[in-house]
Design a protein around this motif. Structure first.
Motif, PDB file in Angstrom:
ATOM      1  N   SER A   1       7.232   0.974   0.506  1.00  0.00           N
ATOM      2  CA  SER A   1       7.710   1.261   1.860  1.00  0.00           C
ATOM      3  C   SER A   1       6.953   0.508   2.942  1.00  0.00           C
ATOM      4  O   SER A   1       7.394   0.478   4.095  1.00  0.00           O
ATOM      5  CB  SER A   1       7.602   2.767   2.134  1.00  0.00           C
ATOM      6  N   TYR A   2       5.826  -0.081   2.611  1.00  0.00           N
ATOM      7  CA  TYR A   2       5.005  -0.768   3.604  1.00  0.00           C
ATOM      8  C   TYR A   2       4.262  -1.882   2.903  1.00  0.00           C
ATOM      9  O   TYR A   2       3.558  -1.647   1.922  1.00  0.00           O
ATOM     10  CB  TYR A   2       4.018   0.223   4.242  1.00  0.00           C
ATOM     11  N   THR A   3       4.431  -3.109   3.389  1.00  0.00           N
ATOM     12  CA  THR A   3       3.856  -4.268   2.714  1.00  0.00           C
ATOM     13  C   THR A   3       2.782  -4.919   3.571  1.00  0.00           C
ATOM     14  O   THR A   3       3.012  -5.190   4.755  1.00  0.00           O
ATOM     15  CB  THR A   3       4.952  -5.303   2.393  1.00  0.00           C
TER      16      THR A   3
ATOM     17  N   VAL B   1      10.619   4.124   7.283  1.00  0.00           N
ATOM     18  CA  VAL B   1       9.379   3.692   7.923  1.00  0.00           C
ATOM     19  C   VAL B   1       9.699   2.826   9.136  1.00  0.00           C
ATOM     20  O   VAL B   1       9.055   2.926  10.185  1.00  0.00           O
ATOM     21  CB  VAL B   1       8.487   2.926   6.924  1.00  0.00           C
ATOM     22  N   LEU B   2      10.721   1.979   9.002  1.00  0.00           N
ATOM     23  CA  LEU B   2      11.150   1.151  10.123  1.00  0.00           C
ATOM     24  C   LEU B   2      11.584   2.017  11.301  1.00  0.00           C
ATOM     25  O   LEU B   2      11.212   1.749  12.453  1.00  0.00           O
ATOM     26  CB  LEU B   2      12.310   0.252   9.683  1.00  0.00           C
TER      27      LEU B   2
ATOM     28  N   LEU C   1      10.479   4.299  16.786  1.00  0.00           N
ATOM     29  CA  LEU C   1      10.294   5.401  17.740  1.00  0.00           C
ATOM     30  C   LEU C   1       8.883   5.413  18.309  1.00  0.00           C
ATOM     31  O   LEU C   1       8.685   5.626  19.510  1.00  0.00           O
ATOM     32  CB  LEU C   1      10.603   6.730  17.049  1.00  0.00           C
ATOM     33  N   LEU C   2       7.890   5.187  17.444  1.00  0.00           N
ATOM     34  CA  LEU C   2       6.509   5.188  17.918  1.00  0.00           C
ATOM     35  C   LEU C   2       6.244   4.024  18.858  1.00  0.00           C
ATOM     36  O   LEU C   2       5.426   4.127  19.783  1.00  0.00           O
ATOM     37  CB  LEU C   2       5.550   5.133  16.719  1.00  0.00           C
TER      38      LEU C   2
ATOM     39  N   THR D   1       4.328  -0.767  16.850  1.00  0.00           N
ATOM     40  CA  THR D   1       4.756  -2.155  16.687  1.00  0.00           C
ATOM     41  C   THR D   1       4.235  -2.743  15.378  1.00  0.00           C
ATOM     42  O   THR D   1       4.940  -3.508  14.697  1.00  0.00           O
ATOM     43  CB  THR D   1       4.265  -2.989  17.877  1.00  0.00           C
ATOM     44  N   ILE D   2       3.010  -2.406  15.018  1.00  0.00           N
ATOM     45  CA  ILE D   2       2.448  -2.868  13.735  1.00  0.00           C
ATOM     46  C   ILE D   2       3.249  -2.291  12.572  1.00  0.00           C
ATOM     47  O   ILE D   2       3.556  -2.990  11.595  1.00  0.00           O
ATOM     48  CB  ILE D   2       0.965  -2.482  13.631  1.00  0.00           C
ATOM     49  N   VAL D   3       3.590  -0.998  12.664  1.00  0.00           N
ATOM     50  CA  VAL D   3       4.373  -0.363  11.602  1.00  0.00           C
ATOM     51  C   VAL D   3       5.724  -1.049  11.456  1.00  0.00           C
ATOM     52  O   VAL D   3       6.220  -1.250  10.336  1.00  0.00           O
ATOM     53  CB  VAL D   3       4.544   1.141  11.887  1.00  0.00           C
ATOM     54  N   LEU D   4       6.345  -1.425  12.575  1.00  0.00           N
ATOM     55  CA  LEU D   4       7.605  -2.167  12.532  1.00  0.00           C
ATOM     56  C   LEU D   4       7.464  -3.447  11.703  1.00  0.00           C
ATOM     57  O   LEU D   4       8.329  -3.773  10.890  1.00  0.00           O
ATOM     58  CB  LEU D   4       8.047  -2.536  13.948  1.00  0.00           C
TER      59      LEU D   4
END
Length: 481
Positions: free
Chosen positions: A70-72, A130-131, A136-137, A119-122
């Protein structure tokens, strides 16, 4: 680390550092007296420093890591992390004069950190859920920051920004639902296998709705309407942030989802992105021609720059060349655009282009820095954006989009007009105007905005330096493939 294996939390130190710093800043700000709110600013910069160091360490590690698919964490995310964190630190520096000792100084820095974290999570998301969480954050804190000054322009800008954000946020979530329904998963790698077997019309609708949300964050056509009002209504530091930092996460996310989830869909997705790029760069340039206020001019300039960046994303089918080009262009754009906004922050009372008349005589180094940044946005050598545009044109040519390269070159030439119009007034005869109200210190610089002036000069120099060292930077970014 692959799905099903134990997650190495050390790989997520940058995100953890920003999240912990935001929580600590919120708690500390609730108890500190107003004259000690600077502690939260120092804490925010310390958290960013820890995250930057962790990011640099992560860039030296060869293997790619994933968290349950889910996160790379790869070169793309690390480059985005670096640009976002440095950009956020610069914005904190730009705001140090205007926000110091304000009633809500701690809230300002906490909201800024949360927006940066989103923005980092995006940028790192490889799962639609997760996107959506990152979107939203990255959005909600900025709605509050745009209206932070509580003035008429800021309140109006906040309302427009929020309404547009709510609309495109709903579109993004609806796109997630459609893609989940047709693909049976939210993980990009699984969607790439299942979406080609789904109903083409439903898949295309889901792709467009999901992309609409990312285009809103990037400030691209057709989700660009909020950009000039938000940048003109927000305080200069926040205007600098929303014109630069959120675009990094949104564009990296769009490239990642195009290559990892949409690559096998039987649609000409590359052509769709190319058409959006063409419309964005052309509309941004045409609208900038008629702007007489510097913030709205820079706002439409950012829209046009997104068009050039979208041109690289349209070439996602050639990732070996396109991905390093995108990452380098984003780094170059961050430095150059923040440099221009640093000058605007230093002379916040000068709203019109004509108000900068005679700046070269009074503040020579600041004027020179502004000239470097504006010419850099045009794509003049040896600035960093010049190399970014050159690599963007090359990537588009390799993808067989010669028509788009010709249009981008024509837009670049056309943009010279409105940038030179601002540069020209810097050398004209001075006049009595907003400058008279700017309290000057011994050096002739406004006391409250000395940090902005120093940052403006530093960023102008950095734009040239990054351009001169382009080859090793591009080689480092190319190691992602």
């Amino acid at each position: 680390m692959q799905s099903g294996q134990e997650i190495d939390l050390t790989a997520f130190v940058p995100e953890i550092a920003i999240a912990v710093t935001a929580v600590l800043g919120l708690l500390a700000g609730s108890w500190l007296p107003r004259y000690r709110q600077w502690v939260v600013r120092a804490l925010a910069l310390l958290g960013i420093l820890v995250a930057v160091i962790a990011t640099i360490i992560s860039m030296t590690r060869a293997p790619e890591a994933t968290a349950a698919g889910s996160y790379t964490i790869d070169v793309s995310l690390n480059a985005a992390r670096l640009a976002i964190l440095v950009g956020t630190a610069i914005v904190i520096g730009l705001a140090s004069g205007s926000i110091a000792a304000a009633k809500r100084e701690s809230e300002f820095h906490v909201l800024l950190l949360l927006a940066a974290l989103g923005t980092i999570v995006l940028a790192g998301a490889t799962d639609l859920l997760v996107l959506a969480a990152g979107y939203l954050l990255a959005s909600v804190p900025l709605y509050a920051l745009v209206g932070f000054a509580k003035d008429r322009l800021g309140t109006e800008a906040t309302l427009k920004y929020y309404l547009m954000g709510a609309l495109f946020g709903l579109l993004l979530l609806a796109g997630v639902v459609l893609l989940l329904a047709t693909g049976g998963s939210t993980v990009y790698s699984e969607l790439s296998r299942s979406l080609p077997r789904g109903p083409t019309a439903v898949v295309a609708t889901g792709m467009l709705m999901l992309t609409a949300g990312l285009l809103f964050k990037a400030g691209s056509v057709p989700a660009h309407f909020w950009v000039p009002d938000a940048i003109d209504g927000a305080t200069p530091p926040i205007a600098a942030f929303i014109a630069t930092v959120p675009k990094i996460g949104a564009l990296v996310a769009l490239f990642r989802i195009s290559t990892d989830a949409f690559a096998n869909v039987p649609l000409d997705w590359s052509l769709m992105l190319a058409l959006l790029a063409a419309a964005t760069m052309t509309l941004g340039n045409l609208a900038a021609f008629f702007q007489r206020t510097v913030r709205r001019l820079l706002a439409y300039s950012t829209i046009s720059q997104v068009g050039y960046l979208m041109m690289i994303i349209a070439a996602y089918g050639h990732p070996t060349r396109a991905l390093p080009s995108l990452l380098y262009y984003l780094l170059a754009y961050t430095v150059t655009n923040l440099g221009a906004f640093a000058v605007v922050a230093a002379f916040a009372s000068r709203r019109g282009v004509d108000d900068y008349r005679g700046l070269f005589r009074r503040h020579r180094w600041v004027a020179l820095s502004l000239i470097v940044c504006l010419l850099g946005l045009v794509g003049t050598p040896p600035t960093a954006v010049f190399v970014g545009k050159l690599t963007a044109f090359t990537a588009a040519l390799d993808a067989g989009m010669g028509w788009l390269v010709i249009l981008a070159a024509a837009n670049t030439v056309a943009s010279v007009f409105y940038y030179l119009r601002w540069i020209f007034v810097l050398f004209q005869r001075d006049h009595v105007g907003p400058e008279a109200s700017e309290p000057s210190g011994p050096t002739g610089m406004p006391r409250t905005e000395a940090a902005s002036i120093i940052l403006a000069v530093a960023l102008g120099v950095t734009s040239i330096v990054v351009g001169l060292v382009a080859n090793p930077v591009l080689e480092l970014l190319s190691s992602s493939k």
